[in-house]
Design an enzyme around this catalytic site. Structure first.
Site, short mmCIF file in Angstrom:
data_model
loop_
_atom_site.label_atom_id
_atom_site.label_comp_id
_atom_site.label_asym_id
_atom_site.label_seq_id
_atom_site.Cartn_x
_atom_site.Cartn_y
_atom_site.Cartn_z
CG ASP A 299 -2.22 1.07 1.38
OD1 ASP A 299 -2.31 1.58 0.20
OD2 ASP A 299 -2.57 1.40 2.46
CG PHE A 473 -8.28 4.87 0.72
CD1 PHE A 473 -8.77 4.29 1.59
CD2 PHE A 473 -7.89 6.31 1.21
CE1 PHE A 473 -9.43 4.60 2.91
CE2 PHE A 473 -8.42 6.85 2.38
CZ PHE A 473 -9.23 5.92 3.14
CG HIS A 474 -3.00 3.90 -3.56
ND1 HIS A 474 -2.06 4.85 -3.65
CD2 HIS A 474 -4.19 4.59 -3.73
CE1 HIS A 474 -2.63 6.16 -4.04
NE2 HIS A 474 -4.05 5.97 -4.30
N PRO A 475 -4.26 -0.51 -1.68
CG PRO A 475 -6.38 -1.68 -1.05
CD PRO A 475 -5.69 -0.22 -1.28
#
EC number: 1.1.99.1
Length: 566
Positions: A299, A473-475
């Protein structure tokens, strides 16, 4: 229980699933079932359609899975937010609408891994262009007739944007006119996925709007995929839930898992594909002991460096309820005004050390001081930089807790587990302070609100990061593409050791890209769609792109020097 049969079943109508559904049904002889656990893309709901309302979907559960991590051991044991989109459009329905493709060297680096040689930047660029319609027209780096509407930032929107970019240049960093063009490195305007009429350009709007009336596409919402069915080692279908009703669909050709970096490994594990020891803990029959499923989770972590604004030019008044009806009415009637922008209209990428081969830090500039999810708004005129490192060496995992498809998995990103993480965040805070001290911001810059100018030592900065850094919010990367022992899929998204099953979403990235993930996820789906259809890949691009090759990260000689105190 109802049973139907299709050529392809797609689990997840998000940034990737909608691309596949649209491209596969271009062939009228192919039938596709698209399953989405959330609801429709309600065009009347300003919370998802108005760009400026981007914080609202994260505050509830109608459009957000609202996952939480396990206590993060290096972040004061906080349970941290992990929002993921729920509804047609997936996370493109609730994201920040920043259109960032990543750095060219991200993809060239992927291509150094065995078997991924056809994932270079020049191989990927044609698919970025295929997906895009840019409002100012196509060029060597941008498309002009794709499903995704991309809007460029226009001068004069807010003086703080231009001042923050100029401050970055005054600090000795490059200026770039296009973060998705020849040179990502530097500061400049930021593109966004917004339509010419000021609406969010999710993949539901861009892709499904052109495909949803096709007779060979069936879209089923409120359909939660339970398990992938297997006939031996071949995926044969999917069972899913609609309320309390269970249904089964059979796939003649393939099951395509597009549920995202959290739910894709969760679905695979629930179906008996994953680390054998984990599956045995829940008495799940093992279809394939595949140890990489749910591992390698990555992330972007970011922090907010916030300042008081001395002039009344920030968006602070727009946060007041009495000003919002006018903003909303202008947006609703004309598609213009403050409501028509996500307000991330400038930003940049820098290297904090000369030996970094490509940028390791991203900036989003915002002319208001507030958390991304709408919380903790500062009650005064202010501005901020969202700052975070891009390729953390820390790795986490997604692990099934229960066989119940409604139960959230155990998520641990393991943020800040490595010494390099701490060095990069300290460097980022100090670089940001130097940028903010530049003359371009003199008329606007007031007190440093966060972290606070009195926090200077490594120990103090580390404590701020532990307590205040948040997810971007970048898994990604939890079903990685490759051919080593921990790879889950091959270079076409096919799950190793099985037939008729692919994963196509951000989870298959081997290493997270430099920037926001919606655009790369769409590109991945466009590229693999051609593979599924047996089509010849688009012709490789032949354009130049910037490579630092050891050049200094900043031109110190040209930097404007100012005192460290503000």
């Amino acid at each position: 229980m109802t049973t139907r049969e299709y050529d392809y079943i797609i689990c997840g109508a998000g940034s990737a699933g909608n691309v596949l559904a649209t491209r596969l049904t271009e062939d009228p002889n192919v039938t596709v079932l698209l399953l989405e656990a959330g609801g429709p893309d309600y065009r009347f709901d300003f919370r998802t359609q108005m760009p400026a309302a981007l914080a609202y979907p994260l505050q509830g559960r109608r459009y957000n899975w609202a996952y939480e991590t396990d206590p993060e051991p290096h972040m004061d044991n906080r349970r941290m937010e992990c929002g993921r989109g729920k509804g047609l459009g997936g996370s493109s329905l609730i994201n920040g609408m920043c259109y960032i493709r990543g750095n060219a060297l991200d993809y060239d680096n992927w291509a150094t891994h065995q078997g991924l040689e056809n994932w270079t930047y020049l191989d990927c660029l044609p698919y970025f262009k295929k997906a895009e319609t840019r409002d100012i027209g196509p060029n060597d780096y941008h498309g002009g007739d794709g499903p995704v509407s991309v809007t460029t930032s226009k001068p004069g929107v807010n003086p703080l944007f231009e001042a923050m970019v100029e401050a970055g240049v005054q600090a000795g960093y490059p200026r770039t006119e296009d973060l998705n063009g020849y040179q990502q490195e530097g500061f400049g305007p930021m593109d966004r996925t917004v339509t010419p009429k000021g609406r969010r350009a999710s993949t539901a709007r861009g892709y499904l709007d052109q495909a949803k009336t096709r007779p060979n596409l069936e879209i089923v919402t409120h359909a939660l995929a339970d398990r992938i069915l297997f006939d031996g080692k071949r995926a044969s279908g999917v069972t899913y839930l609609r309320g309390n009703e269970r249904a089964t669909a059979h796939a003649r050709r393939e099951v395509l898992v597009c549920s995202g970096a959290i739910a894709s490994p969760q679905l695979l594990q629930r179906s008996g594909v994953g680390p054998g020891a984990w599956l045995k803990e829940l008495d799940i029959p093992i279809v394939l002991d595949l140890p990489g499923v749910g591992q390698n989770l990555q992330d972007h972590l970011e922090m907010y460096i916030q300042y008081e604004c001395k002039e009344p030019v920030s968006l602070y008044p727009a946060l007041k309820w009495w000003n919002q009806p006018k903003i909303g009415l202008e947006w609703m009637l004309n598609g213009t005004g403050l409501g028509a922008s996500n307000h991330f209209e400038a930003g940049g990428f820098i290297r904090t050390r000369d030996d970094d081969p490509w940028p390791n830090i991203q900036y989003h500039f915002l002319p208001v001081a507030i958390n991304y999810n709408g919380s903790n708004a500062i009650e005064m005129h202010g501005f901020q930089a969202h700052v975070g490192s891009m390729r953390s060496p820390s790795r986490g995992r997604v692990k099934l807790r229960s066989r119940d498809p409604n139960a959230h998995p155990s998520i641990l990103f393991n943020y800040m587990a490595e010494a390099l993480d701490w060095r990069e965040f300290r460097d980022a805070i100090r670089a940001t302070r130097e940028i903010m001290r530049q003359p371009a911001l003199d008329r606007y810059r007031g007190r440093e609100l966060n972290p606070g100018a009195d926090l200077k030592s490594d120990k103090e900065l580390d404590a701020f990061v532990r307590a205040r850094a948040e997810t971007a919010f970048h898994p990604s990367c939890s079903c990685k593409m490759g051919y080593d022992d921990m790879a889950v899929v091959d270079n076409e998204g096919r799950v190793h050791g099985l037939e008729g099953l692919r994963v196509v979403d951000a989870s298959i990235m081997p290493i997270i890209t430099t920037g926001n993930l919606n655009a790369p996820t769409i590109m991945i789906a466009e590229k693999i769609a051609d593979k599924i259809r047996g089509r010849k890949p688009l012709e490789r691009a032949n354009v130049p792109y910037f490579v630092a090759n050891g050049a200094p990260a900043r031109n110190v000689a040209k930097a404007v020097r100012q005192p460290e105190t503000v």
